[in-house]
Design a protein around this motif. Structure first.
Motif, PDB file in Angstrom:
ATOM      1  N   ARG A  72      45.859  66.548   0.932  1.00  0.00           N
ATOM      2  CA  ARG A  72      47.085  66.945   0.232  1.00  0.00           C
ATOM      3  C   ARG A  72      47.414  68.422   0.433  1.00  0.00           C
ATOM      4  O   ARG A  72      48.571  68.828   0.362  1.00  0.00           O
ATOM      5  N   ASN A  73      46.371  69.218   0.666  1.00  0.00           N
ATOM      6  CA  ASN A  73      46.547  70.671   0.711  1.00  0.00           C
ATOM      7  C   ASN A  73      46.363  71.242   2.118  1.00  0.00           C
ATOM      8  O   ASN A  73      45.879  72.362   2.278  1.00  0.00           O
ATOM      9  N   ASN A  74      46.761  70.443   3.115  1.00  0.00           N
ATOM     10  CA  ASN A  74      46.784  70.915   4.510  1.00  0.00           C
ATOM     11  C   ASN A  74      45.459  71.493   4.979  1.00  0.00           C
ATOM     12  O   ASN A  74      45.411  72.550   5.613  1.00  0.00           O
ATOM     13  N   GLY A  75      44.382  70.784   4.647  1.00  0.00           N
ATOM     14  CA  GLY A  75      43.072  71.177   5.150  1.00  0.00           C
ATOM     15  C   GLY A  75      42.283  72.107   4.263  1.00  0.00           C
ATOM     16  O   GLY A  75      41.165  72.489   4.603  1.00  0.00           O
TER      17      GLY A  75
END
Length: 209
Positions: free
Chosen positions: A104-107
């Motif tokens: 959800r938080n781009n890695g």
């Protein structure tokens, strides 16, 4: 859902000798161990302890119950000439929560927090007749509210936390780790709802975690 004494079956490729299974039981359903991080330093991880035989090549593999359902991801063992079969696995709901959080938080892993400290009341063992197992039940009470935290002005010292609802899923809070586990699935700044007993009343409190 994991209880003491239930089956814990590890499947992996120990020492590169080919896929195999080892069997054991859950010794401790929740505890914390400190490990060295891959990037240096140390990290504290919530795990289950099992007496299942674990060797190099099992880490990252599945830990299953007697019905073949995944209950954990094997991650560590205690190694010593004086110790046998003290092994650990990250509970599957924790592993899933972390994986989804990173996606959800781009890695990046971004943990939602309430800004509270809780105390644990007396523990009792409750027999679950539906699953023929004994579970530990504790009361979780707010002991401190950070004035800069998300729950400031909403939760109060002395509130007994009964449940937490994240994205429509309600978790009954009977152990201290139930809160932190549930918050893995929360989006930072989005509302979660806590049901608490305050004095003689049961109230619902919404917090942007």
């Amino acid at each position: 859902e994991v209880a003491l004494g239930q089956a814990a079956i590890a499947i992996g490729n120990p020492e590169g000798l080919g896929f195999s299974a080892t069997t054991g039981t859950v010794s401790v359903d929740s505890e914390y161990i400190t490990m060295e991080g891959l990037a240096g330093g140390t990290m504290t991880v919530r795990v289950m302890r099992v007496d299942t035989g674990i060797n190099g090549g099992n880490s990252g593999g599945g830990l299953y119950d007697g019905r073949g359902e995944l209950i954990g991801i094997v991650n560590a063992k205690t190694s010593s000439s004086d110790i046998e079969n003290i092994s650990y696995a990250i509970p599957v709901n924790v592993a899933l929560g972390i994986a989804q959080n990173v996606l959800r938080n781009n890695g990046e892993f971004v943990k939602s927090t309430l800004g509270i400290k809780c105390t644990t009341g007396e523990s009792s063992a409750v027999y679950d007749t539906t699953k023929n197992s004994v579970r530990i039940v504790q009361s979780i009470t707010v002991a401190e509210v950070d004035e800069n935290g998300a729950a400031y002005g909403k939760l109060e010292v002395g509130d007994k936390i009964v449940s937490i609802t994240v994205k429509g899923k309600t978790t009954t809070v009977t152990r201290s780790f139930h809160l932190s586990d549930a918050l893995l699935y929360a989006d930072t700044g989005n509302p979660v709802t806590l049901t608490v007993v305050r004095g003689n009343e049961t109230v619902a409190v919404t917090v942007n975690a």
